[in-house]
Write a protein that holds these residues in place. Structure first.
Motif, PDB file in Angstrom:
ATOM      1  N   ASP A 455       0.870  -0.983  -0.096  1.00 33.68           N
ATOM      2  CA  ASP A 455      -0.253  -0.077   0.067  1.00 33.68           C
ATOM      3  C   ASP A 455       0.859   1.275   0.133  1.00 33.68           C
ATOM      4  O   ASP A 455       0.301   2.229   0.158  1.00 33.68           O
ATOM      5  CB  ASP A 455      -0.887   0.171   1.187  1.00 33.68           C
ATOM      6  N   CYS A 456       2.305   1.079  -0.247  1.00 32.80           N
ATOM      7  CA  CYS A 456       3.050   2.314  -0.289  1.00 32.80           C
ATOM      8  C   CYS A 456       4.195   2.136  -1.100  1.00 32.80           C
ATOM      9  O   CYS A 456       4.387   1.094  -1.803  1.00 32.80           O
ATOM     10  CB  CYS A 456       3.387   2.734   1.312  1.00 32.80           C
ATOM     11  N   TYR A 457       4.733   3.184  -1.426  1.00 32.84           N
ATOM     12  CA  TYR A 457       6.073   3.329  -2.187  1.00 32.84           C
ATOM     13  C   TYR A 457       6.932   4.093  -1.363  1.00 32.84           C
ATOM     14  O   TYR A 457       6.812   5.020  -0.588  1.00 32.84           O
ATOM     15  CB  TYR A 457       5.979   4.139  -3.344  1.00 32.84           C
ATOM     16  N   HIS A 458       8.240   3.625  -1.526  1.00 36.39           N
ATOM     17  CA  HIS A 458       9.400   4.501  -0.709  1.00 36.39           C
ATOM     18  C   HIS A 458      10.429   4.966  -1.535  1.00 36.39           C
ATOM     19  O   HIS A 458      10.858   4.460  -2.214  1.00 36.39           O
ATOM     20  CB  HIS A 458      10.161   3.386   0.041  1.00 36.39           C
ATOM     21  N   ALA A 459      10.203   6.337  -1.699  1.00 36.20           N
ATOM     22  CA  ALA A 459      11.198   7.003  -2.720  1.00 36.20           C
ATOM     23  C   ALA A 459      12.240   7.592  -1.664  1.00 36.20           C
ATOM     24  O   ALA A 459      12.015   8.306  -0.513  1.00 36.20           O
ATOM     25  CB  ALA A 459      10.278   8.398  -3.063  1.00 36.20           C
ATOM     26  N   TYR A 460      13.390   7.274  -2.081  1.00 34.31           N
ATOM     27  CA  TYR A 460      14.943   7.663  -1.170  1.00 34.31           C
ATOM     28  C   TYR A 460      14.693   9.173  -1.478  1.00 34.31           C
ATOM     29  O   TYR A 460      14.775   9.722  -2.544  1.00 34.31           O
ATOM     30  CB  TYR A 460      16.104   7.058  -1.722  1.00 34.31           C
ATOM     31  N   CYS A 461      15.153   9.671  -0.227  1.00 33.13           N
ATOM     32  CA  CYS A 461      15.704  11.106  -0.067  1.00 33.13           C
ATOM     33  C   CYS A 461      16.751  11.556  -0.866  1.00 33.13           C
ATOM     34  O   CYS A 461      17.866  10.872  -0.856  1.00 33.13           O
ATOM     35  CB  CYS A 461      15.760  11.707   1.278  1.00 33.13           C
ATOM     36  N   LEU A 462      16.730  12.460  -1.890  1.00 32.49           N
ATOM     37  CA  LEU A 462      17.872  12.780  -2.759  1.00 32.49           C
ATOM     38  C   LEU A 462      19.108  13.496  -2.195  1.00 32.49           C
ATOM     39  O   LEU A 462      20.279  13.091  -2.356  1.00 32.49           O
ATOM     40  CB  LEU A 462      17.457  13.629  -3.690  1.00 32.49           C
ATOM     41  N   ARG A 463      18.629  14.090  -0.638  1.00 30.04           N
ATOM     42  CA  ARG A 463      19.702  14.595  -0.010  1.00 30.04           C
ATOM     43  C   ARG A 463      20.517  13.530   0.747  1.00 30.04           C
ATOM     44  O   ARG A 463      21.838  13.737   0.751  1.00 30.04           O
ATOM     45  CB  ARG A 463      19.086  15.512   1.053  1.00 30.04           C
ATOM     46  N   TYR A 464      19.844  12.589   1.199  1.00 26.36           N
ATOM     47  CA  TYR A 464      20.489  11.404   1.818  1.00 26.36           C
ATOM     48  C   TYR A 464      21.399  10.622   0.701  1.00 26.36           C
ATOM     49  O   TYR A 464      22.585  10.417   0.899  1.00 26.36           O
ATOM     50  CB  TYR A 464      19.489  10.366   2.348  1.00 26.36           C
ATOM     51  N   LEU A 465      20.712  10.709  -0.346  1.00 23.21           N
ATOM     52  CA  LEU A 465      21.674   9.750  -1.479  1.00 23.21           C
ATOM     53  C   LEU A 465      22.852  10.692  -2.046  1.00 23.21           C
ATOM     54  O   LEU A 465      23.963  10.014  -1.905  1.00 23.21           O
ATOM     55  CB  LEU A 465      20.923   9.723  -2.985  1.00 23.21           C
ATOM     56  N   ALA A 466      22.905  12.010  -2.056  1.00 20.50           N
ATOM     57  CA  ALA A 466      23.883  12.636  -2.367  1.00 20.50           C
ATOM     58  C   ALA A 466      25.081  12.560  -1.104  1.00 20.50           C
ATOM     59  O   ALA A 466      26.203  12.631  -1.344  1.00 20.50           O
ATOM     60  CB  ALA A 466      23.425  14.241  -2.444  1.00 20.50           C
ATOM     61  N   LYS A 467      24.508  12.790   0.126  1.00 14.71           N
ATOM     62  CA  LYS A 467      25.310  12.470   1.352  1.00 14.71           C
ATOM     63  C   LYS A 467      26.093  11.261   1.236  1.00 14.71           C
ATOM     64  O   LYS A 467      27.358  11.212   1.543  1.00 14.71           O
ATOM     65  CB  LYS A 467      24.657  12.878   2.386  1.00 14.71           C
TER      66      LYS A 467
END
Length: 772
Positions: A455-467
């Motif tokens: 019932d959900c999607y998890h979109a990774y935070c772009l700030r976290y990925l860049a870090k």
């Protein structure tokens, strides 16, 4: 032509505010009142001028305040024309408004008030309201020093005197030099006598020591050996009064010579700064020390000032530890005053606090009219018992922050996130597939799968990925190379099509095949628009709810129940303000969304529909895009990503004589926005000082968690590591990283890691130009 709508402003001045003990509301008493006319075109400067003439006072330093309808705990300040117009709109249906005209307090500490934007008009809570005259009674008139010390024009004449001069301490002397008058003077208690003695010694510039100090008698003498000054007081026979029996008022010592060595108690300093702390909750310890030195000639170090501030805050706000014992009662009050709300807490086996979850009914109801998009983020609390605040925020139809739920936990762990998301699921409807924008770490991904499943999607935070990219590749590439890779990562995330994503990935591969492999293995389906199966409306980072977290940073030093109540007050004010503002909107879409649609319509003028195949149309511009109107689909992916028709769809809709507004998601309409803010958050009376009968029979006893703060000065909040990339040293001889040529191993010196001269360069993730 109809005349403009007018309301009556009942303006009051010269009185003071007092608190109603039953419900904690404020009321104004005393002074005089006059009635003035207001309309929606009235300018603030004209209104102030009329008030100045009416009350015969100066326009400069005048503060105008009012209460929101139905809320007598929150004073709103009118500081600009927009504030005055907003006040008029709030009361235009009531035809009259109470306005309070008071002298604007300008203490030294005013420069320390946080610059973080909270709302569009200033806000004063009941606990912060200052009864006029108290500050002046305690600290003297403003022209003797309560001015901005950094302004040489406004500096007090006293500032030019040496720190040890008698003139420097004239303010204290004026107030306290006659607190001890001599034999037969009476006091109600020994603490009252000791307090008077304390202030008297400051005013006259000497130190003293106790010869006798018990429950029956107090004898003190001057601290300088040989000085005859002394005083003896004891209980008056057959009464509870304390009377001075003997006193030698003469000094043969130089009283001011011992001033520098005088040590004020923390309790005394707390009493001296209490009123200033009311006016400015962000009164800094360094400014406390400076003011005490200037006003009373007493030198404090930072730790003394900080501890005195803690004591004063506890006197004003109550005990942090006692606030935890109020949690059962507090949660019941939330659900009683706001039916449909959720307020739960848990404790550990030893009854110490563990977690608190709060979701107000107005938030639960309002989220149903918002996009199924939730941002998960956390804020470390810098209170006495620390802890972490977890927050779930949404985006309203005008792309404004809408708080859904929050929790205070003793520490941020996988378990605490799992618990928070479990409680969140009980608060929000799962009839829609929700997209969560959050970090990959901290157990959020596993918890989302366990609790929400499909019932959900998890979109990774772009700030976290860049870090993470910067951290994983640090030490292998130059600062400039890492900056370019992060830029390419951001472009790849926003790229709507596969070919655009691949171009960005190839740019990273040209810099480093290893970095390219990192990108491929980082699960692009969870963060890249070209692959993401859900919809996140081009919101790529989890820190969308910064407005809510700025409220937290203002209230985090309060006891836990008061902090939550301040957040409740902020949310209550925000909901009311946005509801009133949206009642004036005349557009079908929310203003910001309307602007976006108009920009797309402007782009559509340069496009051309070249041919059609059934319900599919080919649109020519910089490229040829295929539009399927019935499926709300365009090959540019702009329509699908934003929920608004792209320029290619708009030109086709115009060709078919259809209205583009009919092809916008309903979440962006003014009607949905008003539905988001239709419910109100109600005040909670008697939560700060409940009656004993209300606390009896509590099912659970809650005690504070262990104190985690280390001794010494609290550490400042760290800068977000994503916003800064540290430039590493690069050897000019071997081109290696982490050292200079002097430490280069090719010179026979072992390579060392040098960090002392690192240069900080800001790197903000921005939406690439041209993205929807």
């Amino acid at each position: 032509m109809a005349s403009a709508k007018r309301i009556i402003a009942i303006c009051q001045s010269g009185g003071g505010f007092a608190t109603n003990e039953e419900d904690g509301s404020l009321y104004y008493s005393g002074g005089e009142a006059h009635a003035l006319d207001l309309d929606q075109n009235t300018q603030l400067k004209d209104f102030k001028q009329e008030l100045s003439e009416t009350f015969e006072c100066s326009v400069n330093g005048m503060a105008i305040k009012y209460f929101l309808p139905g809320n007598k705990k929150t004073l709103i300040t009118v500081s600009k024309d927009k504030d005055l117009k907003r006040m008029f709109n709030f009361f235009k249906d009531l035809d009259q408004v109470e306005v309070f005209v008071i002298a604007e307090e300008q203490p030294v500490v005013a420069r320390n008030v946080s610059n973080t934007p909270v709302s569009r008009s200033s806000r004063t809570t009941a606990s912060e309201a200052v009864v006029p005259g108290l500050a002046d009674d305690l600290f003297g008139p403003r022209d003797l020093g309560d001015v901005e010390m950094d302004d040489p024009i406004n500096q007090s004449p006293l500032d030019s005197y040496p720190s040890g001069s008698e003139e420097q301490h004239r303010r204290a002397a004026i107030q306290w030099e006659n607190l001890i008058t001599g034999v037969d003077q009476r006091f109600n208690s020994f603490p009252e006598f000791r307090e008077a003695l304390h202030k008297y010694s400051i005013a006259h510039g000497f130190s003293y020591k106790y010869k006798k100090n018990d429950s029956h008698r107090v004898t003190v003498k001057c601290k300088i050996e040989g000085c005859p000054w002394r005083v003896h007081a004891s209980r008056l026979a057959t009464t509870q009064l304390i009377c001075i029996k003997k006193m030698n008022p003469k000094h043969t010592c130089e009283g001011t010579s011992v001033k520098a060595g005088y040590r004020a108690t923390r309790g005394w300093v707390a009493n001296m700064i209490k009123e200033k702390l009311k006016v400015s909750p962000h009164y800094k310890p360094k400014d406390i020390a400076m003011d005490i030195k200037r006003e009373y000639g007493i030198q404090l170090n930072y730790s003394q000032a900080r501890r005195a501030k803690e004591i004063a805050r506890e006197q004003l706000q109550g005990s942090h530890s006692e606030a935890y014992t109020l949690l059962p009662f507090f949660c019941e009050k939330i659900m009683e005053t706001n039916p449909g709300s959720i307020a739960k807490f848990t404790t550990k086996e030893d009854s110490t606090f563990q977690r608190l979850f709060v979701a107000f009914h107005a938030s639960i109801s309002g989220f149903r009219a918002c996009r199924p998009l939730i941002f998960l983020d956390s804020t470390l609390l810098y209170s006495k018992y620390q802890g972490t605040l977890l927050a779930a925020t949404a985006a309203d139809g005008n792309d404004g922050v809408f708080p859904v739920a929050f929790a205070v936990v003793d520490e941020e762990t996988d378990d605490s996130w799992h618990w928070f998301l479990s409680e969140l699921k009980s608060a929000v409807s799962t009839s829609r597939q929700i997209t969560f924008v959050a970090d990959l770490e901290k157990g959020i991904s596993v918890a989302l799968q366990d609790i929400f499943g499909d019932d959900c999607y998890h979109a990774y935070c772009l700030r976290y990925l860049a870090k993470k990219l910067n951290r994983d590749l640090k030490g292998q590439f130059s600062h400039e190379a890492r900056r370019l890779m992060v830029q390419d990562l951001s472009s790849a995330a926003f790229a709507p099509k596969l070919d655009a994503f691949e171009r960005c990935a190839e740019n990273i591969k040209a810099i480093s095949p290893e970095a390219y492999n990192w990108v491929v293995q980082s699960e692009p389906k969870n963060w890249a628009n070209a692959f993401f199966p859900g919809v996140r409306y081009n919101h790529m980072t989890s820190n969308f709810g910064q407005l809510f977290h700025s409220w937290v940073s203002e209230a985090e030093e309060l006891p836990i129940t008061q902090m939550v109540d301040v957040l409740r007050g902020k949310m209550m004010e925000m909901i009311y303000t946005r509801r009133v503002e949206s009642s004036q909107w005349t557009t079908r879409l929310c203003p910001l969304i309307e602007e976006k649609l108009q920009r797309e319509s402007s782009k559509a003028r340069s496009l051309q529909v070249i041919h059609s195949e059934g319900n599919t149309y080919h649109v020519s511009g910089e490229s040829v895009e295929i539009v399927a109107i019935d499926r709300w689909d365009c090959s540019c992916k702009g329509w699908q990503l934003t929920g608004l028709p792209c320029c290619h769809a708009i030109i086709v809709l115009e060709l078919l004589h259809r209205d583009p507004y009919d092809y916008c998601l309903s979440y962006f309409t003014t009607e949905s926005y008003r539905a988001t803010y239709a419910e109100s958050i109600n005040p909670m009376p008697n939560v700060e000082k409940p009656a004993k009968s209300e606390l009896e029979g509590a099912a659970v006893a809650v005690t504070p968690p262990p104190v985690k703060r280390t001794p010494g000065r609290p550490k400042a909040k760290q800068t977000d590591t994503l916003d800064v990339i540290k430039r590493q040293l690069q050897c000019s001889k071997c081109k290696g990283l982490g050292h200079n040529k002097r430490a280069c191993e090719h010179n026979g010196i072992t390579e060392i890691e040098t960090t002392g001269t690192q240069l900080l360069t800001d790197m903000q993730i921005e939406e690439p130009e041209g993205s929807a």
